[in-house]
Design a protein around this motif. Structure first.
Motif, PDB file in Angstrom:
ATOM      1  N   GLU A   1       0.829  -1.216   0.000  1.00  0.00           N
ATOM      2  CA  GLU A   1       0.000   0.000   0.000  1.00  0.00           C
ATOM      3  C   GLU A   1       0.864   1.266   0.000  1.00  0.00           C
ATOM      4  O   GLU A   1       0.539   2.237  -0.690  1.00  0.00           O
ATOM      5  CB  GLU A   1      -0.946   0.015   1.209  1.00  0.00           C
ATOM      6  N   VAL A   2       1.925   1.260   0.785  1.00  0.00           N
ATOM      7  CA  VAL A   2       2.782   2.441   0.878  1.00  0.00           C
ATOM      8  C   VAL A   2       3.464   2.710  -0.467  1.00  0.00           C
ATOM      9  O   VAL A   2       3.432   3.835  -0.977  1.00  0.00           O
ATOM     10  CB  VAL A   2       3.835   2.270   2.003  1.00  0.00           C
ATOM     11  N   PHE A   3       4.037   1.649  -1.072  1.00  0.00           N
ATOM     12  CA  PHE A   3       4.774   1.878  -2.324  1.00  0.00           C
ATOM     13  C   PHE A   3       3.836   2.072  -3.514  1.00  0.00           C
ATOM     14  O   PHE A   3       4.181   2.783  -4.461  1.00  0.00           O
ATOM     15  CB  PHE A   3       5.807   0.767  -2.553  1.00  0.00           C
ATOM     16  N   LEU A   4       2.653   1.468  -3.449  1.00  0.00           N
ATOM     17  CA  LEU A   4       1.656   1.739  -4.500  1.00  0.00           C
ATOM     18  C   LEU A   4       1.268   3.223  -4.463  1.00  0.00           C
ATOM     19  O   LEU A   4       1.175   3.880  -5.504  1.00  0.00           O
ATOM     20  CB  LEU A   4       0.406   0.864  -4.305  1.00  0.00           C
ATOM     21  N   ALA A   5       1.062   3.734  -3.246  1.00  0.00           N
ATOM     22  CA  ALA A   5       0.719   5.156  -3.102  1.00  0.00           C
ATOM     23  C   ALA A   5       1.817   6.027  -3.692  1.00  0.00           C
ATOM     24  O   ALA A   5       1.539   6.988  -4.418  1.00  0.00           O
ATOM     25  CB  ALA A   5       0.495   5.487  -1.624  1.00  0.00           C
ATOM     26  N   LEU A   6       3.075   5.669  -3.416  1.00  0.00           N
ATOM     27  CA  LEU A   6       4.188   6.465  -3.950  1.00  0.00           C
ATOM     28  C   LEU A   6       4.259   6.349  -5.471  1.00  0.00           C
ATOM     29  O   LEU A   6       4.543   7.333  -6.157  1.00  0.00           O
ATOM     30  CB  LEU A   6       5.504   6.029  -3.303  1.00  0.00           C
ATOM     31  N   ALA A   7       3.984   5.149  -5.995  1.00  0.00           N
ATOM     32  CA  ALA A   7       3.967   4.970  -7.456  1.00  0.00           C
ATOM     33  C   ALA A   7       2.873   5.833  -8.077  1.00  0.00           C
ATOM     34  O   ALA A   7       3.025   6.364  -9.175  1.00  0.00           O
ATOM     35  CB  ALA A   7       3.754   3.497  -7.806  1.00  0.00           C
ATOM     36  N   ASP A   8       1.755   5.961  -7.367  1.00  0.00           N
ATOM     37  CA  ASP A   8       0.625   6.775  -7.845  1.00  0.00           C
ATOM     38  C   ASP A   8       0.763   8.246  -7.449  1.00  0.00           C
ATOM     39  O   ASP A   8      -0.169   9.028  -7.630  1.00  0.00           O
ATOM     40  CB  ASP A   8      -0.699   6.248  -7.249  1.00  0.00           C
TER      41      ASP A   8
ATOM     42  N   LEU B   1      14.533   2.146   0.853  1.00  0.00           N
ATOM     43  CA  LEU B   1      13.878   2.626  -0.371  1.00  0.00           C
ATOM     44  C   LEU B   1      13.078   3.910  -0.105  1.00  0.00           C
ATOM     45  O   LEU B   1      13.050   4.823  -0.932  1.00  0.00           O
ATOM     46  CB  LEU B   1      12.964   1.523  -0.927  1.00  0.00           C
ATOM     47  N   LEU B   2      12.459   3.975   1.075  1.00  0.00           N
ATOM     48  CA  LEU B   2      11.703   5.183   1.416  1.00  0.00           C
ATOM     49  C   LEU B   2      12.641   6.378   1.630  1.00  0.00           C
ATOM     50  O   LEU B   2      12.291   7.509   1.307  1.00  0.00           O
ATOM     51  CB  LEU B   2      10.857   4.948   2.672  1.00  0.00           C
ATOM     52  N   LEU B   3      13.831   6.095   2.158  1.00  0.00           N
ATOM     53  CA  LEU B   3      14.781   7.179   2.412  1.00  0.00           C
ATOM     54  C   LEU B   3      15.437   7.674   1.125  1.00  0.00           C
ATOM     55  O   LEU B   3      15.955   8.785   1.078  1.00  0.00           O
ATOM     56  CB  LEU B   3      15.870   6.708   3.394  1.00  0.00           C
ATOM     57  N   ASP B   4      15.412   6.833   0.090  1.00  0.00           N
ATOM     58  CA  ASP B   4      16.015   7.208  -1.189  1.00  0.00           C
ATOM     59  C   ASP B   4      14.968   7.945  -2.032  1.00  0.00           C
ATOM     60  O   ASP B   4      14.103   7.341  -2.633  1.00  0.00           O
ATOM     61  CB  ASP B   4      16.489   5.935  -1.912  1.00  0.00           C
ATOM     62  N   GLY B   5      15.048   9.239  -2.028  1.00  0.00           N
ATOM     63  CA  GLY B   5      14.015  10.030  -2.709  1.00  0.00           C
ATOM     64  C   GLY B   5      14.124  10.024  -4.226  1.00  0.00           C
ATOM     65  O   GLY B   5      13.262  10.565  -4.914  1.00  0.00           O
ATOM     66  N   GLU B   6      15.185   9.397  -4.759  1.00  0.00           N
ATOM     67  CA  GLU B   6      15.447   9.483  -6.205  1.00  0.00           C
ATOM     68  C   GLU B   6      14.758   8.393  -7.020  1.00  0.00           C
ATOM     69  O   GLU B   6      14.754   8.445  -8.244  1.00  0.00           O
ATOM     70  CB  GLU B   6      16.965   9.344  -6.450  1.00  0.00           C
ATOM     71  N   VAL B   7      14.218   7.405  -6.317  1.00  0.00           N
ATOM     72  CA  VAL B   7      13.740   6.202  -7.016  1.00  0.00           C
ATOM     73  C   VAL B   7      12.387   6.432  -7.683  1.00  0.00           C
ATOM     74  O   VAL B   7      11.510   7.071  -7.113  1.00  0.00           O
ATOM     75  CB  VAL B   7      13.638   5.053  -5.991  1.00  0.00           C
ATOM     76  N   ARG B   8      12.250   5.909  -8.911  1.00  0.00           N
ATOM     77  CA  ARG B   8      10.960   5.998  -9.609  1.00  0.00           C
ATOM     78  C   ARG B   8      10.205   4.691  -9.441  1.00  0.00           C
ATOM     79  O   ARG B   8      10.590   3.669  -9.990  1.00  0.00           O
ATOM     80  CB  ARG B   8      11.168   6.251 -11.102  1.00  0.00           C
ATOM     81  N   LEU B   9       9.139   4.748  -8.672  1.00  0.00           N
ATOM     82  CA  LEU B   9       8.363   3.532  -8.414  1.00  0.00           C
ATOM     83  C   LEU B   9       7.227   3.430  -9.408  1.00  0.00           C
ATOM     84  O   LEU B   9       6.644   4.437  -9.796  1.00  0.00           O
ATOM     85  CB  LEU B   9       7.790   3.584  -6.994  1.00  0.00           C
TER      86      LEU B   9
END
Ligand SMILES: [Zn+2]
Length: 199
Positions: free
Chosen positions: A84-91, A148-156
């Motif tokens: 849920e957390v990473f889906l939200a970030l992807a969206d 992964l959450l601390l790395d702000g550069e990642v495109r999810l």
């Protein structure tokens, strides 16, 4: 579904863990982790725990079936929170606070068991491979989620398929990766496109 069918296409251990459900979560998801041993197999195949660890933890689980069942249920709850957390970030949405709280709740246990190791003049931080703690396969997943959450550069990204809910890091040059894997969802989309053109 056999654990051998699981793919590690997320680009981060925590995303691969979220991807231990195939199919879309809103549709008819298929569960890969049907027993504690499945969790061990997944963790060993993905490099989360050393190859020597599963046999010992499997023995511990056999002697503590109720605890192993509990640990598996807890791991799946954490997995859904990670999803849920990473889906939200992807969206590009705010992650749900309740799901972030579940990841937070798992941090103390995972980090408390980390140990410094000295080897050839260098130090590394790792979990003891001799552990008998049944939660050990989940610890690296928690750290992976935090990193992964601390790395702000990642495109999810979430897979563009309607029948897939896999998450992955888009490392393509032009940030255009749509599918979890070209072999599966990407290939199916290509076949569908071909058919609709051919008709
Ligand atoms: Zn997919």
């Amino acid at each position: 579904m056999a654990i051998e069918a699981v793919q590690y296409v997320g680009g981060a251990l925590c995303l691969d863990f979220a991807n231990t459900v195939s199919g879309h979560r809103d549709g008819e998801p298929k569960e890969y982790l049907n027993s504690y041993d499945d969790l061990l197999d997944w963790a060993a195949a993905g490099g989360a725990i050393s190859r020597a660890t599963p046999a010992r933890l499997s023995d511990v689980a056999r002697e503590n079936r109720a605890r192993a069942t509990h640990v598996l249920a807890e791991a799946k709850e954490l997995r859904e929170a990670i999803y849920e957390v990473f889906l939200a970030l992807a969206d590009q949405r705010q992650p749900p606070a309740a799901d972030l709280a579940k990841i937070n709740a798992a941090i103390p246990d995972a980090y408390a068991n980390l140990q410094l190791k000295a080897r050839d003049g260098a130090f590394s931080l790792a979990w003891p491979s001799t552990t008998e703690e049944l939660r050990a396969p989940v610890w690296p997943v928690v750290k992976s989620a935090v990193d992964l959450l601390l790395d702000g550069e990642v495109r999810l990204r979430a897979c563009a398929s309607d029948t897939c809910s896999w998450l992955f890091i888009d490392e393509s040059k032009n940030h255009s990766r749509k599918w979890c894997s070209m072999r599966d969802c990407g290939n199916r989309a290509k076949v569908r496109r071909f058919r609709s053109v051919a008709q």
